[in-house]
Scaffold this motif. Structure first.
Motif, PDB file in Angstrom:
ATOM      1  N   ASN A  82       1.153  -1.044   0.181  1.00 56.48           N
ATOM      2  CA  ASN A  82       0.322  -0.018   0.093  1.00 56.48           C
ATOM      3  C   ASN A  82       0.521   1.155  -0.085  1.00 56.48           C
ATOM      4  OD1 ASN A  82       0.584  -0.244   3.086  1.00 56.48           O
ATOM      5  ND2 ASN A  82      -0.767   0.560   3.393  1.00 56.48           N
ATOM      6  N   LYS A  83       2.162   1.571  -1.075  1.00 60.34           N
ATOM      7  CA  LYS A  83       2.560   2.143  -0.972  1.00 60.34           C
ATOM      8  C   LYS A  83       1.908   3.319  -1.926  1.00 60.34           C
ATOM      9  CE  LYS A  83       6.744  -0.664  -0.537  1.00 60.34           C
ATOM     10  NZ  LYS A  83       8.067  -0.911  -1.465  1.00 60.34           N
ATOM     11  N   VAL A  84       1.872   4.469  -1.612  1.00 58.98           N
ATOM     12  CA  VAL A  84       1.028   5.833  -2.328  1.00 58.98           C
ATOM     13  C   VAL A  84       1.321   6.599  -2.333  1.00 58.98           C
ATOM     14  CG1 VAL A  84      -1.779   4.953  -0.216  1.00 58.98           C
ATOM     15  CG2 VAL A  84       0.574   6.987  -0.354  1.00 58.98           C
ATOM     16  N   LYS A  85       0.638   6.760  -3.292  1.00 57.71           N
ATOM     17  CA  LYS A  85       2.308   7.786  -4.925  1.00 57.71           C
ATOM     18  C   LYS A  85       2.080   8.779  -3.967  1.00 57.71           C
ATOM     19  CE  LYS A  85       0.471   5.815  -9.080  1.00 57.71           C
ATOM     20  NZ  LYS A  85       0.653   5.255 -10.859  1.00 57.71           N
ATOM     21  N   LYS A  86       0.779   9.522  -3.635  1.00 64.10           N
ATOM     22  CA  LYS A  86       0.579  10.919  -2.794  1.00 64.10           C
ATOM     23  C   LYS A  86       0.016  11.080  -1.279  1.00 64.10           C
ATOM     24  CE  LYS A  86      -3.340  12.065  -5.189  1.00 64.10           C
ATOM     25  NZ  LYS A  86      -3.747  13.659  -5.686  1.00 64.10           N
TER      26      LYS A  86
ATOM     27  N   TYR B 116      -8.057   1.814   0.704  1.00 58.59           N
ATOM     28  CA  TYR B 116      -7.209   1.726  -0.453  1.00 58.59           C
ATOM     29  C   TYR B 116      -6.757   0.977  -1.802  1.00 58.59           C
ATOM     30  CZ  TYR B 116      -3.498   2.963   2.800  1.00 58.59           C
ATOM     31  OH  TYR B 116      -2.319   3.647   4.266  1.00 58.59           O
ATOM     32  N   LEU B 117      -6.693   1.451  -2.554  1.00 58.23           N
ATOM     33  CA  LEU B 117      -6.940   1.214  -3.923  1.00 58.23           C
ATOM     34  C   LEU B 117      -6.472   0.627  -5.215  1.00 58.23           C
ATOM     35  CD1 LEU B 117      -9.562   4.332  -4.343  1.00 58.23           C
ATOM     36  CD2 LEU B 117     -10.604   2.482  -4.314  1.00 58.23           C
ATOM     37  N   SER B 118      -6.633  -0.596  -5.709  1.00 59.63           N
ATOM     38  CA  SER B 118      -5.903  -1.146  -6.983  1.00 59.63           C
ATOM     39  C   SER B 118      -6.161  -1.225  -7.971  1.00 59.63           C
ATOM     40  CB  SER B 118      -5.014  -2.287  -6.011  1.00 59.63           C
ATOM     41  OG  SER B 118      -3.977  -3.090  -7.411  1.00 59.63           O
ATOM     42  N   GLU B 119      -4.986  -1.216  -9.049  1.00 60.18           N
ATOM     43  CA  GLU B 119      -5.365  -1.622 -10.349  1.00 60.18           C
ATOM     44  C   GLU B 119      -5.780  -2.727 -10.914  1.00 60.18           C
ATOM     45  OE1 GLU B 119      -7.230   0.492 -12.783  1.00 60.18           O
ATOM     46  OE2 GLU B 119      -7.556   2.167 -11.911  1.00 60.18           O
ATOM     47  N   ASP B 120      -4.439  -3.353 -10.269  1.00 56.93           N
ATOM     48  CA  ASP B 120      -3.652  -4.687 -10.037  1.00 56.93           C
ATOM     49  C   ASP B 120      -3.987  -5.521  -9.296  1.00 56.93           C
ATOM     50  OD1 ASP B 120      -1.949  -4.379  -8.509  1.00 56.93           O
ATOM     51  OD2 ASP B 120      -0.495  -3.848 -10.244  1.00 56.93           O
ATOM     52  N   GLY B 121      -4.610  -5.067  -8.038  1.00 57.76           N
ATOM     53  CA  GLY B 121      -4.617  -6.474  -7.226  1.00 57.76           C
ATOM     54  C   GLY B 121      -3.262  -6.523  -6.126  1.00 57.76           C
ATOM     55  N   GLU B 122      -1.880  -5.997  -6.260  1.00 57.06           N
ATOM     56  CA  GLU B 122      -1.124  -6.336  -6.371  1.00 57.06           C
ATOM     57  C   GLU B 122      -0.663  -4.262  -5.689  1.00 57.06           C
ATOM     58  OE1 GLU B 122       2.961  -7.677  -7.051  1.00 57.06           O
ATOM     59  OE2 GLU B 122       1.842  -8.045  -8.174  1.00 57.06           O
ATOM     60  N   ASN B 123      -0.318  -3.212  -6.100  1.00 62.30           N
ATOM     61  CA  ASN B 123      -0.108  -1.947  -5.822  1.00 62.30           C
ATOM     62  C   ASN B 123      -1.313  -1.449  -5.339  1.00 62.30           C
ATOM     63  OD1 ASN B 123       2.213  -2.686  -6.880  1.00 62.30           O
ATOM     64  ND2 ASN B 123       1.868  -3.319  -9.153  1.00 62.30           N
ATOM     65  N   PHE B 124      -1.547  -1.297  -4.173  1.00 63.44           N
ATOM     66  CA  PHE B 124      -2.896  -0.720  -3.423  1.00 63.44           C
ATOM     67  C   PHE B 124      -1.978   0.976  -3.931  1.00 63.44           C
ATOM     68  CE2 PHE B 124      -4.005  -4.532  -2.739  1.00 63.44           C
ATOM     69  CZ  PHE B 124      -5.387  -4.513  -2.912  1.00 63.44           C
ATOM     70  N   ASP B 125      -2.033   1.789  -4.810  1.00 64.18           N
ATOM     71  CA  ASP B 125      -1.040   2.944  -4.782  1.00 64.18           C
ATOM     72  C   ASP B 125      -2.229   3.995  -4.518  1.00 64.18           C
ATOM     73  OD1 ASP B 125      -1.891   2.687  -6.716  1.00 64.18           O
ATOM     74  OD2 ASP B 125      -0.646   2.861  -7.509  1.00 64.18           O
ATOM     75  N   LYS B 126      -3.244   4.540  -4.036  1.00 68.47           N
ATOM     76  CA  LYS B 126      -4.082   4.811  -3.712  1.00 68.47           C
ATOM     77  C   LYS B 126      -4.822   5.389  -2.658  1.00 68.47           C
ATOM     78  CE  LYS B 126      -7.603   8.222  -6.892  1.00 68.47           C
ATOM     79  NZ  LYS B 126      -8.565   8.469  -8.103  1.00 68.47           N
ATOM     80  N   GLY B 127      -4.452   5.866  -2.038  1.00 67.26           N
ATOM     81  CA  GLY B 127      -5.895   5.541  -0.656  1.00 67.26           C
ATOM     82  C   GLY B 127      -6.533   7.065  -0.245  1.00 67.26           C
ATOM     83  N   TYR B 128      -7.576   7.460   0.562  1.00 71.29           N
ATOM     84  CA  TYR B 128      -8.485   7.758   1.401  1.00 71.29           C
ATOM     85  C   TYR B 128      -8.261   7.713   2.923  1.00 71.29           C
ATOM     86  CZ  TYR B 128      -9.399   9.548  -3.471  1.00 71.29           C
ATOM     87  OH  TYR B 128      -9.425   9.705  -4.830  1.00 71.29           O
TER      88      TYR B 128
END
Length: 369
Positions: free
Chosen positions: A4-8, A304-316
Protein backbone atom coordinates in the motif's frame (compact mmCIF):
# COMPACT_ATOMS: atom_id res chain seq x y z
CA UNK A 1 5.00 -7.72 -3.65
CA UNK A 2 1.56 -6.68 -2.47
CA UNK A 3 1.79 -3.23 -0.90
CA UNK A 4 0.00 0.00 0.00
CA UNK A 5 2.73 2.41 -1.06
CA UNK A 6 0.70 5.42 -2.13
CA UNK A 7 1.78 7.95 -4.75
CA UNK A 8 0.67 10.92 -2.67
CA UNK A 9 -0.40 11.57 0.95
CA UNK A 10 -3.89 10.42 1.86
CA UNK A 11 -6.65 13.02 1.96
CA UNK A 12 -9.92 12.67 3.79
CA UNK A 13 -12.85 11.71 1.59
CA UNK A 14 -16.28 13.33 1.88
CA UNK A 15 -18.71 11.11 3.79
CA UNK A 16 -21.92 10.85 5.77
CA UNK A 17 -21.75 9.20 9.18
CA UNK A 18 -24.59 7.52 11.06
CA UNK A 19 -24.80 5.76 14.40
CA UNK A 20 -26.37 2.31 14.45
CA UNK A 21 -25.98 1.58 18.15
CA UNK A 22 -24.72 3.59 21.13
CA UNK A 23 -25.20 1.90 24.52
CA UNK A 24 -25.99 4.07 27.52
CA UNK A 25 -25.11 1.76 30.41
CA UNK A 26 -25.58 -1.97 29.79
CA UNK A 27 -24.76 -4.22 26.85
CA UNK A 28 -21.85 -1.89 26.22
CA UNK A 29 -19.51 -4.13 24.20
CA UNK A 30 -20.14 -4.09 20.42
CA UNK A 31 -17.87 -5.53 17.72
CA UNK A 32 -17.61 -7.77 14.61
CA UNK A 33 -20.20 -5.83 12.54
CA UNK A 34 -21.45 -6.62 9.03
CA UNK A 35 -23.85 -4.80 6.71
CA UNK A 36 -26.00 -5.86 3.74
CA UNK A 37 -29.15 -4.95 1.78
CA UNK A 38 -32.10 -7.31 1.43
CA UNK A 39 -35.65 -6.71 0.18
CA UNK A 40 -35.86 -2.93 0.39
CA UNK A 41 -33.79 -2.30 3.51
CA UNK A 42 -30.32 -2.45 4.99
CA UNK A 43 -29.44 -4.84 7.79
CA UNK A 44 -26.57 -4.68 10.26
CA UNK A 45 -25.48 -7.36 12.72
CA UNK A 46 -22.80 -7.32 15.38
CA UNK A 47 -21.60 -9.09 18.51
CA UNK A 48 -22.94 -7.56 21.71
CA UNK A 49 -21.80 -8.21 25.28
CA UNK A 50 -22.81 -6.79 28.62
CA UNK A 51 -19.42 -5.30 29.46
CA UNK A 52 -16.30 -7.15 28.26
CA UNK A 53 -14.96 -8.43 24.95
CA UNK A 54 -16.14 -11.94 24.06
CA UNK A 55 -17.40 -12.63 27.56
CA UNK A 56 -19.85 -15.28 28.69
CA UNK A 57 -23.38 -14.53 27.53
CA UNK A 58 -22.40 -12.54 24.43
CA UNK A 59 -25.18 -12.34 21.82
CA UNK A 60 -25.79 -11.05 18.28
CA UNK A 61 -27.88 -7.93 17.66
CA UNK A 62 -29.53 -6.88 14.40
CA UNK A 63 -30.77 -3.47 13.21
CA UNK A 64 -32.42 -2.28 10.01
CA UNK A 65 -32.63 0.88 7.93
CA UNK A 66 -34.41 2.06 4.79
CA UNK A 67 -31.60 4.43 3.78
CA UNK A 68 -28.48 3.10 5.52
CA UNK A 69 -28.40 6.18 7.75
CA UNK A 70 -31.34 6.07 10.16
CA UNK A 71 -31.27 2.77 12.05
CA UNK A 72 -34.14 1.22 13.99
CA UNK A 73 -35.68 -1.96 15.35
CA UNK A 74 -32.51 -2.99 17.18
CA UNK A 75 -33.08 -6.41 18.75
CA UNK A 76 -31.34 -9.66 19.71
CA UNK A 77 -31.16 -12.11 16.82
CA UNK A 78 -29.04 -14.96 18.20
CA UNK A 79 -28.58 -15.52 21.93
CA UNK A 80 -26.77 -18.13 24.08
CA UNK A 81 -30.13 -19.26 25.40
CA UNK A 82 -30.98 -20.57 21.92
CA UNK A 83 -28.24 -23.16 22.48
CA UNK A 84 -29.43 -24.06 25.97
CA UNK A 85 -26.44 -22.51 27.73
CA UNK A 86 -26.43 -18.92 29.00
CA UNK A 87 -22.61 -19.00 29.30
CA UNK A 88 -21.95 -19.56 25.62
CA UNK A 89 -20.26 -16.82 23.59
CA UNK A 90 -21.95 -15.94 20.28
CA UNK A 91 -20.16 -13.91 17.59
CA UNK A 92 -21.63 -12.33 14.45
CA UNK A 93 -19.94 -13.64 11.28
CA UNK A 94 -21.68 -11.98 8.34
CA UNK A 95 -24.36 -12.42 5.70
CA UNK A 96 -25.12 -14.25 2.45
CA UNK A 97 -28.09 -13.70 0.13
CA UNK A 98 -29.43 -16.32 -2.28
CA UNK A 99 -32.55 -15.43 -4.26
CA UNK A 100 -35.25 -14.58 -1.69
CA UNK A 101 -33.40 -15.81 1.41
CA UNK A 102 -30.99 -14.02 3.70
CA UNK A 103 -28.58 -16.10 5.79
CA UNK A 104 -26.95 -14.56 8.85
CA UNK A 105 -24.00 -16.50 10.21
CA UNK A 106 -22.64 -16.87 13.72
CA UNK A 107 -19.86 -18.66 15.57
CA UNK A 108 -20.47 -19.97 19.08
CA UNK A 109 -18.28 -21.55 21.75
CA UNK A 110 -17.57 -22.01 25.45
CA UNK A 111 -14.37 -21.32 27.32
CA UNK A 112 -12.80 -24.38 28.90
CA UNK A 113 -13.29 -24.86 32.63
CA UNK A 114 -9.51 -24.79 33.05
CA UNK A 115 -9.29 -21.37 31.42
CA UNK A 116 -12.20 -20.00 33.44
CA UNK A 117 -10.72 -21.20 36.71
CA UNK A 118 -14.10 -21.31 38.40
CA UNK A 119 -14.96 -17.73 37.48
CA UNK A 120 -18.04 -16.60 35.58
CA UNK A 121 -16.18 -14.19 33.33
CA UNK A 122 -13.84 -14.77 30.41
CA UNK A 123 -10.13 -15.43 31.03
CA UNK A 124 -8.25 -12.16 30.88
CA UNK A 125 -4.97 -13.57 29.57
CA UNK A 126 -6.32 -16.00 26.98
CA UNK A 127 -9.12 -15.69 24.44
CA UNK A 128 -8.20 -18.89 22.60
CA UNK A 129 -9.22 -21.62 25.09
CA UNK A 130 -12.41 -22.50 23.26
CA UNK A 131 -14.42 -25.71 23.29
CA UNK A 132 -17.72 -26.82 21.76
CA UNK A 133 -17.04 -24.40 18.91
CA UNK A 134 -19.46 -24.30 16.02
CA UNK A 135 -20.31 -22.23 12.97
CA UNK A 136 -23.93 -21.91 11.90
CA UNK A 137 -26.69 -19.73 10.48
CA UNK A 138 -30.24 -18.45 10.77
CA UNK A 139 -32.48 -17.74 7.76
CA UNK A 140 -35.21 -15.29 6.83
CA UNK A 141 -37.28 -14.54 3.74
CA UNK A 142 -38.85 -11.33 5.04
CA UNK A 143 -36.41 -9.88 7.62
CA UNK A 144 -38.99 -10.38 10.36
CA UNK A 145 -39.33 -14.11 10.86
CA UNK A 146 -36.12 -16.07 11.38
CA UNK A 147 -35.35 -19.77 11.57
CA UNK A 148 -33.79 -21.42 14.59
CA UNK A 149 -29.96 -21.61 14.57
CA UNK A 150 -28.61 -24.50 12.54
CA UNK A 151 -25.07 -25.86 12.73
CA UNK A 152 -22.78 -26.17 9.72
CA UNK A 153 -20.70 -28.72 11.60
CA UNK A 154 -17.38 -26.87 11.46
CA UNK A 155 -15.82 -25.64 14.69
CA UNK A 156 -14.29 -22.38 13.54
CA UNK A 157 -14.45 -18.64 13.99
CA UNK A 158 -15.44 -16.97 10.70
CA UNK A 159 -14.69 -13.30 10.06
CA UNK A 160 -16.83 -12.25 7.09
CA UNK A 161 -19.76 -13.79 5.26
CA UNK A 162 -18.91 -16.17 2.39
CA UNK A 163 -17.06 -14.71 -0.61
CA UNK A 164 -18.40 -15.72 -4.04
CA UNK A 165 -15.76 -16.62 -6.64
CA UNK A 166 -16.26 -16.24 -10.40
CA UNK A 167 -17.21 -19.93 -10.57
CA UNK A 168 -19.95 -19.42 -7.99
CA UNK A 169 -18.10 -21.25 -5.23
CA UNK A 170 -18.47 -19.74 -1.77
CA UNK A 171 -15.46 -19.40 0.51
CA UNK A 172 -15.61 -18.43 4.18
CA UNK A 173 -12.55 -16.75 5.67
CA UNK A 174 -11.82 -18.01 9.14
CA UNK A 175 -8.56 -17.49 10.98
CA UNK A 176 -6.55 -20.26 9.33
CA UNK A 177 -9.46 -22.34 8.03
CA UNK A 178 -11.25 -21.42 4.80
CA UNK A 179 -14.15 -23.81 4.16
CA UNK A 180 -15.74 -23.77 0.72
CA UNK A 181 -19.00 -25.00 -0.76
CA UNK A 182 -20.64 -25.20 -4.17
CA UNK A 183 -24.08 -24.88 -2.61
CA UNK A 184 -25.23 -21.45 -3.85
CA UNK A 185 -27.39 -21.07 -0.75
CA UNK A 186 -24.26 -21.17 1.41
CA UNK A 187 -25.85 -23.43 4.03
CA UNK A 188 -24.51 -26.93 3.31
CA UNK A 189 -21.65 -28.96 1.89
CA UNK A 190 -18.72 -27.01 3.28
CA UNK A 191 -15.34 -28.69 2.79
CA UNK A 192 -12.66 -27.88 5.32
CA UNK A 193 -9.34 -26.51 4.08
CA UNK A 194 -6.84 -23.83 5.03
CA UNK A 195 -3.25 -23.23 6.08
CA UNK A 196 -3.22 -24.85 9.53
CA UNK A 197 -1.29 -27.90 8.27
CA UNK A 198 -0.84 -30.54 10.97
CA UNK A 199 -1.17 -28.01 13.78
CA UNK A 200 -4.76 -28.88 14.66
CA UNK A 201 -3.98 -32.60 14.77
CA UNK A 202 -1.15 -32.00 17.22
CA UNK A 203 -2.88 -29.34 19.31
CA UNK A 204 -6.13 -31.26 19.55
CA UNK A 205 -9.60 -30.39 18.26
CA UNK A 206 -10.60 -28.62 15.07
CA UNK A 207 -11.06 -25.04 16.31
CA UNK A 208 -8.70 -22.65 14.50
CA UNK A 209 -9.02 -19.96 17.19
CA UNK A 210 -5.83 -21.08 18.94
CA UNK A 211 -3.93 -18.74 16.64
CA UNK A 212 -0.84 -18.20 18.78
CA UNK A 213 -0.03 -21.89 19.14
CA UNK A 214 -0.82 -22.62 15.48
CA UNK A 215 1.53 -19.87 14.28
CA UNK A 216 4.27 -21.15 16.57
CA UNK A 217 3.73 -24.78 15.53
CA UNK A 218 4.04 -23.89 11.85
CA UNK A 219 7.15 -21.79 12.38
CA UNK A 220 5.75 -18.61 10.88
CA UNK A 221 7.78 -15.50 11.57
CA UNK A 222 4.94 -13.67 13.27
CA UNK A 223 3.12 -13.92 16.58
CA UNK A 224 -0.20 -14.71 14.97
CA UNK A 225 -2.13 -14.98 11.71
CA UNK A 226 -5.91 -14.66 11.70
CA UNK A 227 -9.04 -12.87 10.45
CA UNK A 228 -8.75 -13.25 6.69
CA UNK A 229 -10.45 -11.42 3.85
CA UNK A 230 -10.29 -12.63 0.23
CA UNK A 231 -10.52 -11.24 -3.30
CA UNK A 232 -10.06 -12.81 -6.75
CA UNK A 233 -7.90 -11.40 -9.55
CA UNK A 234 -8.69 -11.82 -13.25
CA UNK A 235 -6.27 -14.75 -13.55
CA UNK A 236 -8.46 -16.77 -11.19
CA UNK A 237 -6.05 -16.54 -8.26
CA UNK A 238 -7.66 -16.13 -4.85
CA UNK A 239 -5.77 -13.82 -2.52
CA UNK A 240 -6.48 -14.38 1.17
CA UNK A 241 -5.06 -11.46 3.14
CA UNK A 242 -4.48 -12.03 6.84
CA UNK A 243 -4.11 -9.96 9.95
CA UNK A 244 -0.71 -10.60 11.51
CA UNK A 245 1.34 -9.77 14.56
CA UNK A 246 4.02 -8.04 12.50
CA UNK A 247 2.36 -4.74 11.42
CA UNK A 248 1.78 -5.85 7.85
CA UNK A 249 -0.83 -7.98 6.17
CA UNK A 250 0.21 -11.49 5.21
CA UNK A 251 -1.07 -13.31 2.13
CA UNK A 252 -1.84 -16.86 1.13
CA UNK A 253 -2.96 -17.70 -2.41
CA UNK A 254 -5.14 -20.41 -3.90
CA UNK A 255 -4.65 -21.48 -7.52
CA UNK A 256 -7.41 -24.09 -7.49
CA UNK A 257 -10.53 -22.14 -6.53
CA UNK A 258 -10.02 -22.45 -2.80
CA UNK A 259 -9.35 -26.18 -2.48
CA UNK A 260 -5.77 -25.67 -1.29
CA UNK A 261 -3.80 -22.65 -0.08
CA UNK A 262 -0.13 -21.82 -0.36
CA UNK A 263 2.33 -21.04 2.41
CA UNK A 264 1.47 -17.64 3.94
CA UNK A 265 3.98 -14.85 3.37
CA UNK A 266 4.35 -11.30 4.69
CA UNK A 267 3.52 -8.45 2.32
CA UNK A 268 4.45 -4.78 2.26
CA UNK A 269 0.89 -3.73 3.00
CA UNK A 270 1.32 -1.86 6.28
CA UNK A 271 -1.34 -2.48 8.93
CA UNK A 272 -1.92 -1.80 12.61
CA UNK A 273 -2.59 -5.47 13.29
CA UNK A 274 -6.37 -5.46 13.10
CA UNK A 275 -9.21 -7.04 11.15
CA UNK A 276 -9.90 -5.42 7.75
CA UNK A 277 -12.06 -5.95 4.67
CA UNK A 278 -11.09 -6.41 1.01
CA UNK A 279 -13.30 -6.22 -2.07
CA UNK A 280 -13.69 -5.08 -5.66
CA UNK A 281 -15.49 -2.13 -7.21
CA UNK A 282 -17.74 -2.41 -10.26
CA UNK A 283 -15.04 -0.70 -12.35
CA UNK A 284 -12.64 -3.55 -11.61
CA UNK A 285 -10.45 -1.89 -9.01
CA UNK A 286 -9.67 -3.71 -5.80
CA UNK A 287 -9.84 -2.13 -2.37
CA UNK A 288 -8.84 -2.78 1.23
CA UNK A 289 -10.32 -0.92 4.20
CA UNK A 290 -7.99 -1.08 7.20
CA UNK A 291 -6.10 0.74 9.94
CA UNK A 292 -2.75 1.42 8.22
CA UNK A 293 -0.72 3.11 10.98
CA UNK A 294 1.20 0.83 13.39
CA UNK A 295 0.78 1.51 17.11
CA UNK A 296 -2.07 3.90 16.27
CA UNK A 297 -4.85 2.46 18.41
CA UNK A 298 -6.77 1.72 15.19
CA UNK A 299 -6.99 5.29 14.01
CA UNK A 300 -7.29 6.40 11.24
CA UNK A 301 -9.54 4.13 9.21
CA UNK A 302 -8.57 4.24 5.52
CA UNK A 303 -9.37 2.75 2.14
CA UNK A 304 -6.69 1.75 -0.40
CA UNK A 305 -7.30 1.10 -4.10
CA UNK A 306 -5.48 -0.97 -6.72
CA UNK A 307 -5.77 -1.51 -10.47
CA UNK A 308 -3.97 -4.88 -10.40
CA UNK A 309 -4.68 -6.35 -6.98
CA UNK A 310 -1.07 -5.94 -5.91
CA UNK A 311 -0.15 -2.26 -5.85
CA UNK A 312 -2.66 -0.43 -3.65
CA UNK A 313 -1.15 2.93 -4.53
CA UNK A 314 -4.12 5.23 -4.01
CA UNK A 315 -5.96 5.84 -0.78
CA UNK A 316 -8.20 8.02 1.34
CA UNK A 317 -8.85 8.62 5.01
CA UNK A 318 -12.34 7.55 5.97
CA UNK A 319 -12.35 8.41 9.69
CA UNK A 320 -9.71 10.07 11.84
CA UNK A 321 -11.69 11.88 14.55
CA UNK A 322 -10.63 11.00 18.11
CA UNK A 323 -13.13 9.23 20.31
CA UNK A 324 -12.97 8.53 24.04
CA UNK A 325 -14.35 5.30 25.46
CA UNK A 326 -17.48 6.09 27.50
CA UNK A 327 -18.18 2.82 29.30
CA UNK A 328 -15.54 0.66 30.99
CA UNK A 329 -14.94 -2.89 29.87
CA UNK A 330 -12.17 -5.41 29.29
CA UNK A 331 -10.62 -5.55 25.81
CA UNK A 332 -12.37 -2.44 24.47
CA UNK A 333 -9.27 -0.95 22.85
CA UNK A 334 -9.04 0.51 19.35
CA UNK A 335 -11.02 3.45 17.98
CA UNK A 336 -12.20 2.36 14.50
CA UNK A 337 -12.27 -1.42 14.47
CA UNK A 338 -13.16 -4.39 12.29
CA UNK A 339 -14.67 -2.73 9.20
CA UNK A 340 -16.97 -4.42 6.73
CA UNK A 341 -18.15 -2.91 3.44
CA UNK A 342 -21.19 -3.09 1.18
CA UNK A 343 -21.78 -1.33 -2.14
CA UNK A 344 -25.20 -0.29 -3.45
CA UNK A 345 -26.42 2.25 -6.02
CA UNK A 346 -23.07 4.01 -6.34
CA UNK A 347 -22.38 4.27 -2.62
CA UNK A 348 -20.12 2.30 -0.33
CA UNK A 349 -21.26 1.69 3.23
CA UNK A 350 -18.51 0.93 5.74
CA UNK A 351 -19.62 -0.39 9.11
CA UNK A 352 -17.24 -0.62 12.08
CA UNK A 353 -17.13 -0.61 15.83
CA UNK A 354 -16.08 2.52 17.69
CA UNK A 355 -13.98 1.70 20.76
CA UNK A 356 -15.88 -1.59 20.72
CA UNK A 357 -18.98 0.05 22.18
CA UNK A 358 -20.69 2.04 19.40
CA UNK A 359 -21.54 0.71 15.94
CA UNK A 360 -21.27 3.30 13.18
CA UNK A 361 -21.63 3.48 9.38
CA UNK A 362 -19.70 5.76 7.02
CA UNK A 363 -21.24 6.32 3.58
CA UNK A 364 -19.13 7.50 0.62
CA UNK A 365 -19.69 7.96 -3.11
CA UNK A 366 -17.88 5.32 -5.12
CA UNK A 367 -17.34 7.97 -7.84
CA UNK A 368 -15.23 9.95 -5.35
CA UNK A 369 -12.68 7.16 -5.11
Amino acid sequence: MLNNKVKKPLEKISSVVSTVYAPQKEWAYSHHPSITYFKDRFYAVWSNGMENEDDLGQRVLIAESFDGQIWENIRPLITPQMFGDSEKVVTATGFHIFKDTLATYYSVYNYTEKALGGKKTRPRSDDCSHENSDWGYVLTTDGKNWSEPKSLGIGIMVNHGPFKTKSGRLIAAGHLTYPYTDDPRGISGYCRTGIYGHALDNLGGEDDSNILDIAKFNGWDTRLLCEGSVYETDDGVLHMLLRSGSFCLWETKSLDNGETWGEPRPTEFIDDGSKFHAGRLNDGRFYVVNNPVPWSHRIPLCIYLSEDGENFDKGYILRDEPYEQRIEGFGKDGVYGYPHTFIKDGFMYIIYSKHKENIEVTKIKVSDL
